[in-house]
Design an enzyme around this catalytic site. Structure first.
Site, PDB file in Angstrom:
ATOM      1  N   ASP A   1      -2.603   4.849  -2.639  1.00 32.97           N
ATOM      2  CA  ASP A   1      -3.607   5.373  -1.820  1.00 32.97           C
ATOM      3  C   ASP A   1      -4.117   6.829  -2.338  1.00 32.97           C
ATOM      4  O   ASP A   1      -3.373   7.549  -2.875  1.00 32.97           O
ATOM      5  CB  ASP A   1      -3.095   5.543  -0.402  1.00 32.97           C
TER       6      ASP A   1
ATOM      7  N   HIS B   1     -10.718  -1.350   5.276  1.00 38.10           N
ATOM      8  CA  HIS B   1     -10.621  -0.887   6.672  1.00 38.10           C
ATOM      9  C   HIS B   1     -11.185   0.553   6.987  1.00 38.10           C
ATOM     10  O   HIS B   1     -10.966   1.140   7.878  1.00 38.10           O
ATOM     11  CB  HIS B   1      -8.926  -0.941   6.794  1.00 38.10           C
ATOM     12  N   ASP B   2     -11.973   1.393   5.808  1.00 41.19           N
ATOM     13  CA  ASP B   2     -12.432   2.497   6.139  1.00 41.19           C
ATOM     14  C   ASP B   2     -13.902   2.301   6.070  1.00 41.19           C
ATOM     15  O   ASP B   2     -14.689   3.356   6.220  1.00 41.19           O
ATOM     16  CB  ASP B   2     -12.027   3.527   4.855  1.00 41.19           C
TER      17      ASP B   2
ATOM     18  N   GLU C   1      -6.694   3.777  -5.476  1.00 47.46           N
ATOM     19  CA  GLU C   1      -7.880   4.162  -4.740  1.00 47.46           C
ATOM     20  C   GLU C   1      -8.406   5.472  -5.203  1.00 47.46           C
ATOM     21  O   GLU C   1      -7.639   6.445  -5.081  1.00 47.46           O
ATOM     22  CB  GLU C   1      -7.411   4.255  -3.362  1.00 47.46           C
TER      23      GLU C   1
ATOM     24  N   ASP D   1       0.741  -1.213  -0.031  1.00 44.21           N
ATOM     25  CA  ASP D   1      -0.102   0.127   0.046  1.00 44.21           C
ATOM     26  C   ASP D   1       1.020   1.319   0.124  1.00 44.21           C
ATOM     27  O   ASP D   1       1.483   1.588   1.101  1.00 44.21           O
ATOM     28  CB  ASP D   1      -1.049   0.047   1.299  1.00 44.21           C
TER      29      ASP D   1
HETATM   30  O1  TEU Z   1      -8.876   6.622   2.404  1.00 46.92           O
HETATM   31  C1  TEU Z   1      -9.104   7.674   1.435  1.00 46.92           C
HETATM   32  C2  TEU Z   1     -10.282   8.384   1.618  1.00 46.92           C
HETATM   33  O2  TEU Z   1     -10.589   9.419   1.261  1.00 46.92           O
HETATM   34  C3  TEU Z   1     -11.540   7.691   2.582  1.00 46.92           C
HETATM   35  O3  TEU Z   1     -11.514   6.315   2.571  1.00 46.92           O
HETATM   36  C4  TEU Z   1     -11.700   8.226   3.937  1.00 46.92           C
HETATM   37  O4  TEU Z   1     -11.083   7.582   4.905  1.00 46.92           O
HETATM   38  C5  TEU Z   1     -13.094   8.269   4.275  1.00 46.92           C
HETATM   39  O5  TEU Z   1     -13.781   8.628   3.063  1.00 46.92           O
HETATM   40  C6  TEU Z   1     -13.286   9.343   5.051  1.00 46.92           C
HETATM   41  O6  TEU Z   1     -14.687   9.412   5.311  1.00 46.92           O
HETATM   42  C7  TEU Z   1      -7.416   6.338   2.256  1.00 46.92           C
HETATM   43  C8  TEU Z   1      -7.039   5.236   3.049  1.00 46.92           C
HETATM   44  O7  TEU Z   1      -7.768   4.009   2.869  1.00 46.92           O
HETATM   45  C9  TEU Z   1      -7.432   5.785   4.431  1.00 46.92           C
HETATM   46  O8  TEU Z   1      -7.255   4.706   5.731  1.00 46.92           O
HETATM   47  C10 TEU Z   1      -6.742   6.846   5.080  1.00 46.92           C
HETATM   48  O9  TEU Z   1      -7.126   7.531   6.332  1.00 46.92           O
HETATM   49  C11 TEU Z   1      -6.560   7.734   3.778  1.00 46.92           C
HETATM   50  O10 TEU Z   1      -6.565   7.431   2.590  1.00 46.92           O
HETATM   51  C12 TEU Z   1      -5.342   8.857   4.146  1.00 46.92           C
HETATM   52  O11 TEU Z   1      -4.126   8.285   3.797  1.00 46.92           O
END
Ligand code: TEU
Length: 547
Positions: A197, A322-323, A248, A96
C-alpha cells in the site's frame, strides 16, 4: 510458477464480497465459498485487501495487528483453509501490506503515546513551528492538516491519511526489521503475492511548508525509497522466485517506476500508477465535477506503455479498485450500451502490456452506487470531504453530486451474486447498501450466458494466456489524436495484434490506412465485426485483429 506476464489478478474487498455468517459483513469463509466462481473466470491470483486486526476506521487500511485476522473476517484457521482450497484450484493469494502507517491502536503507537522512546521513534513526532502551528502545512489525503497534536509531548505526529493512521518512520532500522518479520511470517504461510500500500510514500524527505501544493512533493518517491525497497526485496520476498509483488505508487513519476518495476532492479515485479485515473480531476483536485478528458487518457496510457516497455519495466494495468468509481459509470454508458461499453473498456485494458487486475464485480459490469443521502456513505474520505466541501461554500446538493461521481463507496457496495434478497450477499443487513440494479446485473444470470460481460472477461483472461503478442509483445499507439478511437498494436515474434475500440456511443468510420487482408478478428463485443481497411465501428465496438 505462473508467469506474471500471462497472469491476471482478481481483487477482492472481503467486506463486500460474500457473507457466510449473516452479520452483514463479508468474511474469509465467503471467499473460500466463491473460489469456484473465481476459478471459472480463469484468473491466477487473488489480491485480498487487508483483513488484519483493525478498528476499521479505513476499512482495514488501519492495521492494529499484522499477525492476526480481524474476528469480523474470521480466524487464522479460516485463512489456512482459504489458502489450501485456493492452492487446490491453482489460485495464488496476494496479501495487502500496509506499511506506510499503522492504526493508532497498534501496540507500537500505544507504547509511543505512553512515552516509550523506542516506540516514539517508530513514528514521526515533531515539534510545532510555534505554539499552535503544526510542523508543516501539509494536507492529509483525507482532508485537514496532516499533523495531530499530542499535548503530553507538546509534539505532533504525522498522518498522511486519517488521524488514526500514524505514519511509520522507515529511517529507523528497527521499523524496517519489524516489517521484514511480518512479510516473512506470511511467506511461511505459503503466500505468493504481496501488494504494498502507498509504498512510495515511506521515505520522507524534508519537512518544509509547501506553498505550491499539498506537501506531496516532499514525501513522494522520497530520498531512500529505492534503497528501502531493495532491502525489503533482498531480506524477504526476493528469496522466493515464485512470489510476485506490486507497489501502489501514489502520485509517482514514470522515471521512478522504471526502477520500482524494472526487470533488473530487484525492487518489485510491477507498479500501480494513477495518472490515467485523474483525467476527470482538476490537476490533483478530485472533489470537483469535470468531464473526463479522452485525449489526456490516451496520452497518459500511451506514454506509460511505451516508456515502461523501453525501460524493460512492468505495469499493473487496471481501471477499477476499491478506491475508484466503477469504470462503466465513469467512461462507459450505463444506459443504452451498458454491456457493449463494459466489454469495450475491458478490451482496452486487457490487451495492454502489463498484468491486468479485475476488481470484484467489474467482470459483471457493476455500476456506481447512486447514493443520494449521506447516511448511505461509509467511507471516511467521503464523509470528511462532504463536510469540507460545504465548509468551502458549496451547497449540500453540489456536494452530493460530487460524491456521487467520486466517492470510493461507489465500488464498495456488495458483490451482486443473484437477484435474490441483498443480491445474495448476506442473509443479514449489509454494512453498506446493495445497488438496486442487482435485479438485472448479477453473477448468476451471466455465468452461463455466452454473451455476458462475465463470459467476455473470461475470454480476455484466456487470450492473454494464448497470445504471446498480448503477454510479451511490444506496444505501439495508433490513431493518437482521433477523437473517438482508442487503438494500439502489439507485436511479438512476427505476430501482430491490433486492438481497436470505439470509446463512444455513435457509429464511426475509421480508415486504418493498413491493408488488413491478412488479419482475422479474434475477439469482438459484437458478433459480426467486419475486417476492412476502413473499419465501420458501431457504438462502443471493440475489435481485436491478429496476423
Ligand atoms: O490508497 C492510497 C491513495 O492515496 C488513494 O487511493 C486514495 O484513497 C485516494 O486517492 C484519495 O483520493 C491506499 C488504499 O488503497 C486506500 O484504500 C487506503 O485508504 C489508503 O491507501 C491508506 O492506507
Amino acid at each position: 510458477m505462473a508467469d506474471f506476464r500471462k497472469s491476471t489478478v482478481y481483487q477482492i474487498y472481503p467486506k463486500s464480497f460474500y457473507d457466510t455468517d449473516g452479520d452483514g459483513l463479508g468474511d474469509l469463509k465467503g471467499v473460500t465459498a466463491k473460489l469456484d466462481y473465481i476459478k471459472e473466470l480463469g484468473v491466477d491470483y487473488i489480491w485480498l485487501t487487508p483483513f488484519f486486526v483493525s478498528p476499521q476506521k479505513d476499512n482495514g487500511y488501519d492495521v492494529e495487528d499484522y499477525y492476526n485476522i480481524d474476528p469480523r473476517y474470521g480466524t487464522m484457521e479460516d485463512f489456512d483453509e482459504l489458502a489450501k482450497e485456493a492452492e487446490k484450484r491453482g489460485i495464488r493469494l496476494m496479501l495487502d501490506m500496509v506499511f506506510n502507517h499503522t492504526s493508532t491502536r497498534h501496540e507500537w503507537f500505544q507504547k509511543a503515546l505512553a512515552g516509550d522512546e523506542k516506540y516514539k521513534n517508530y513514528y514521526i513526532f515533531k515539534k510545532g513551528k510555534k505554539p499552535g502551528v503544526p510542523p508543516t502545512n501539509w494536507d492529509s489525503k483525507f482532508g485537514g492538516n496532516a499533523w495531530e497534536y499530542v499535548e503530553k509531548f507538546d509534539e505532533y505526529y504525522l498522518h498522511l491519511f486519517d488521524v488514526t493512521q500514524a505514519d511509520l518512520n522507515w529511517d529507523n532500522e528497527e521499523v524496517r526489521k519489524e516489517v521484514q518479520n511480518i512479510v516473512k511470517f506470511w511467506m511461511k504461510k505459503g503466500v505468493k503475492g504481496f501488494r504494498f500500500d502507498v509504498v512510495n510514500l515511506i521515505s520522507k524527505g524534508i519537512f518544509e511548508d509547501d506553498f505550491e501544493g499539498d506537501g506531496r512533493r516532499f514525501y513522494t518517491d522520497g530520498p531512500n525509497i529505492h534503497k528501502y525497497l531493495k532491502e525489503l526485496n533482498e531480506t524477504t520476498f526476493g528469496t522466493d522466485a515464485e512470489i510476485i509483488t506490486v507497489g501502489e505508487m501514489s502520485s509517482t513519476s514514470i522515471e521512478n517506476c522504471y526502477q520500482y518495476a524494472g526487470a533488473e532492479s530487484n525492487e518489485l515485479s510491477m507498479v500501480f500508477s494513477f495518472h490515467h485515473l485523474k483525467v476527470d480531476f482538476m490537476g490533483n483536485e478530485k472533489w470537483v465535477l469535470v468531464p473526463f478528458d479522452f485525449q489526456k487518457l490516451k496520452n497518459i496510457i500511451f506514454e506509460w506503455q511505451t516508456k515502461m516497455s523501453q525501460h524493460n519495466a512492468w505495469n499493473a494495468v487496471f481501471w477499477c479498485n476499491h478506491d475508484q468509481p466503477r469504470v462503466v459509470s465513469r467512461f462507459g454508458n450505463t444506459e443504452k450500451y451498458w454491456k457493449e461499453s463494459a466489454k469495450m473498456l475491458a478490451t482496452v485494458v486487457h490487451c495492454l502490456r502489463g498484468t491486468p487486475y479485475i476488481y470484484q464485480g467489474e467482470e459483471i459490469g457493476m455500476t456506481n452506487a447512486g447514493f443520494t443521502d449521506i447516511s448511505q456513505y461509509k467511507d471516511v474520505e467521503s464523509l470528511n470531504h462532504f463536510r469540507i466541501l460545504q465548509e468551502k461554500g458549496l451547497t449540500e446538493d453540489n456536494a452530493y453530486s460530487i460524491l456521487k461521481v467520486h466517492s470510493r463507496d461507489n465500488s464498495r457496495t456488495p458483490m451482486q451474486w443473484n437477484n435474490g434478497e441483498n443480491a445474495g450477499f448476506t442473509s443479514g443487513t449489509p454494512w453498506i447498501e446493495v445497488i438496486k440494479n442487482y435485479k438485472y446485473i448479477n453473477a448468476e444470470s451471466q455465468i452461463d450466458d455466452e454473451n455476458s460481460v462475465f463470459a467476455y472477461y473470461k475470454k480476455l483472461v484466456k487470450l492473454r494466456k494464448d497470445e504471446d503478442a498480448i503477454s510479451y509483445g511490444d506496444f505501439q499507439s495508433m490513431a493518437e489524436n482521433h477523437k473517438e478511437i482508442f487503438a494500439y498494436k502489439r507485436q511479438y515474434n512476427g505476430e501482430t495484434i491490433i486492438v481497436v475500440n470505439n470509446f463512444y456511443g455513435k457509429e464511426i468510420l475509421w480508415d486504418t490506412e493498413i491493408d488488413l487482408s491478412g488479419y482475422k478478428c479474434i475477439l469482438s463485443n459484437y458478433n459480426d465485426s467486419k475486417v476492412d481497411r476502413v473499419l465501420k465501428l458501431r457504438p462502443y465496438e471493440s475489435i481485436v485483429l491478429k496476423k
